[in-house]
Structure formats: structure tokens, C-alpha cells
Design an enzyme around this catalytic site. Structure first.
Site, short mmCIF file in Angstrom:
data_model
loop_
_atom_site.label_atom_id
_atom_site.label_comp_id
_atom_site.label_asym_id
_atom_site.label_seq_id
_atom_site.Cartn_x
_atom_site.Cartn_y
_atom_site.Cartn_z
N HIS A 1 12.77 7.42 32.29
CA HIS A 1 12.59 5.99 32.22
C HIS A 1 11.40 5.53 33.02
O HIS A 1 10.55 4.96 32.01
CB HIS A 1 13.74 5.25 33.00
CG HIS A 1 13.55 3.76 32.94
ND1 HIS A 1 12.66 3.12 34.04
CD2 HIS A 1 13.89 3.05 32.28
CE1 HIS A 1 12.63 1.68 33.59
NE2 HIS A 1 13.66 1.70 32.56
N HIS B 1 23.86 4.76 28.56
CA HIS B 1 22.58 4.36 29.13
C HIS B 1 21.98 5.57 29.88
O HIS B 1 22.64 5.82 31.02
CB HIS B 1 22.76 3.05 29.76
CG HIS B 1 21.39 2.50 30.25
ND1 HIS B 1 21.17 2.18 31.48
CD2 HIS B 1 20.40 2.25 29.38
CE1 HIS B 1 19.71 1.70 31.49
NE2 HIS B 1 19.31 1.71 30.30
#
Length: 254
Positions: A59, A17
Site C-alpha cells: 500500500h 481489502h
């Protein structure tokens, strides 16, 4: 399950991730290199588009949280974004950097905002990485708009509305026909508001529809084991080191 992206070594997709970083340097080339060094063949990243159409691996919609600069990515040109340093150390990479640096690495790309749609598609096209990319987004509209710009198919992950239909259908065991139409894999949480929502029936329902189930974001060894025992096809984790050890112990790390 015919797309090359979905052919996971060992039968389980282990996704790092935002790469692998224990010091806050998420979504950097250093973090992705760390995942590769551990033996990972899959990474997950997020993508935004700059004001002049460059897809960056980041992100947040802004630079504020993770870098030493401020401002919304969609409002800034690449010439300014490229000066930002994640954690004050690492530059913000372009998506093309990520796809081009490791030509065999499989990359799950979460298109975060409308501004990222065309730039993400352009990066995939320029690197010819269709066979090793999964396009994801909470927004079905964003995901479909990205895929529509591509010259060849990529793997696709469910958006929020499709995931909700999947969870509702899974309780009864009925295949959610509309939810699976444009989806290769359901990438979903397994807990919601403190309780477990994903069950073996959900996984079985997806498999009967010819779809896979990946779960995010799983960092605890016991949780990883529980989910693998449920039959999920992939885990997305911040603890790439822990997941590797779990898969090694089960004989499914390749």
C-alpha cells in the site's frame, strides 16, 4: 457490464481489502490465502514499482510502516525489497506472485504511483490475467497509462476526478457522461468527513449508465446491510469474515 471481472457470484462482489489479516500482515500471500480460505473470489491490493521495474503488492510508497525495512519502493531494487518482512514475518509479494498463485482469483489493483504503471501492466501481461483484473487508481492518468500498455481489455475503476463528477451528478440524477466513458465501476467511499454522501439516487444513476458501484472500506455489519439495501454492487472490507456472514444471511454468498 460485459467484462468477466464484473460478473460477481451471487450478484454482489465481496472484496477482501489487502487480503484478510487480523494481525497487521496486510498485502501478503498469507493474507490473500486467508481470504481465499474464507471463500473469497475477489481481493483488493495496491501496487508500486521497484527501481528495476518489479510490481509489488504494497500500500505505502515506502517500506517504513508495514515492514522491518525502510526506504521508498521506487528507489530500491527488488533484491532489497524482497528482503523486507511485513510485520517482521511475511515477505512483500510481487503482483505476479498474487496473480499467479491463484489463477481464478479476481484482483482489484490500485496503481499507487507512476513507477508502478509499466510493472503492473507487465505483470498482468505475463500472467494473462486480463479477464480477472480491475485496474484502479486515484489518478486517471496512471490508470489510463497502465491500461494503454495492455494487449487486452481489463475492467477499470473511476479515478478521483471521475468519482467527484459521479457524486455531483448523482444529486440531480443526471448521468455523468464524461465520468463514465472510460469506467466500468465506481469504487467510492460512502461517507466523507463524517457524513453520508452516497445515496440510492447515486446508485441508480450509475446503473442507468450501465456502471457498477463498489464501496470502500466497510467494516461494520450494520453499514454493510445499509449499503446492500441501497443496491450497491460490491463492498470492499477489512472484515472479510463479517461481510461473508452478512451475505450468507441475505442468501447472496456464493
Amino acid at each position: 457490464m460485459t467484462h468477466p471481472y464484473l460478473d460477481a457470484p451471487g450478484g454482489v462482489a465481496a472484496l477482501a481489502h489487502r487480503g484478510f489479516s487480523r494481525d497487521g500482515l496486510e498485502n501478503t500471500l498469507a493474507a490473500f490465502q486467508a481470504a481465499v480460505d474464507l471463500g473469497y473470489r475477489y481481493v483488493e491490493t495496491d501496487a508500486h514499482g521497484t527501481a528495476d521495474g518489479v510490481a509489488v503488492a504494497l500500500h505505502d510508497a515506502s517500506l517504513d510502516r508495514t515492514t522491518d525495512r525502510t526506504g521508498r519502493v521506487a528507489h530500491l531494487p527488488w533484491s532489497q525489497v524482497r528482503q523486507a518482512r511485513v510485520g517482521g514475518v511475511e515477505p512483500v509479494p510481487t503482483l505476479e506472485d498474487l496473480l499467479g498463485t491463484w489463477p481464478d482469483l479476481r484482483v482489484n489493483v490500485d496503481v499507487k504511483e507512476r513507477s508502478g504503471v509499466a510493472p503492473v501492466a507487465a505483470a498482468i501481461e505475463r500472467t494473462r490475467s486480463h479477464d480477472r483484473v480491475c485496474v484502479a487508481s486515484f489518478s486517471v492518468t496512471r490508470r489510463d497509462a497502465t491500461v494503454a500498455r495492455l494487449s487486452r481489455p481489463v475492467a477499470t475503476s473511476a479515478g478521483t476526478t471521475e468519482a467527484l463528477a459521479f457524486f455531483r451528478a448523482g444529486r440531480s440524477g443526471r448521468v455523468p457522461v464524461r465520468a463514465v466513458r472510460d469506467v466500468d465501476v465506481f469504487q467510492v467511499p460512502w461517507r466523507w468527513r463524517g457524513r453520508q454522501v452516497l445515496t440510492a439516487r447515486h446508485v441508480d444513476t450509475a446503473h442507468r449508465a450501465g456502471r457498477l458501484v463498489h464501496v470502500w472500506t466497510v467494516n461494520d455489519e450494520a453499514d454493510m446491510t445499509t449499503l446492500l439495501d441501497l443496491g450497491v454492487d460490491g463492498l470492499i472490507t477489512d472484515r472479510a469474515d463479517v461481510l461473508r456472514d452478512v451475505l450468507r444471511a441475505r442468501g447472496t454468498w456464493r
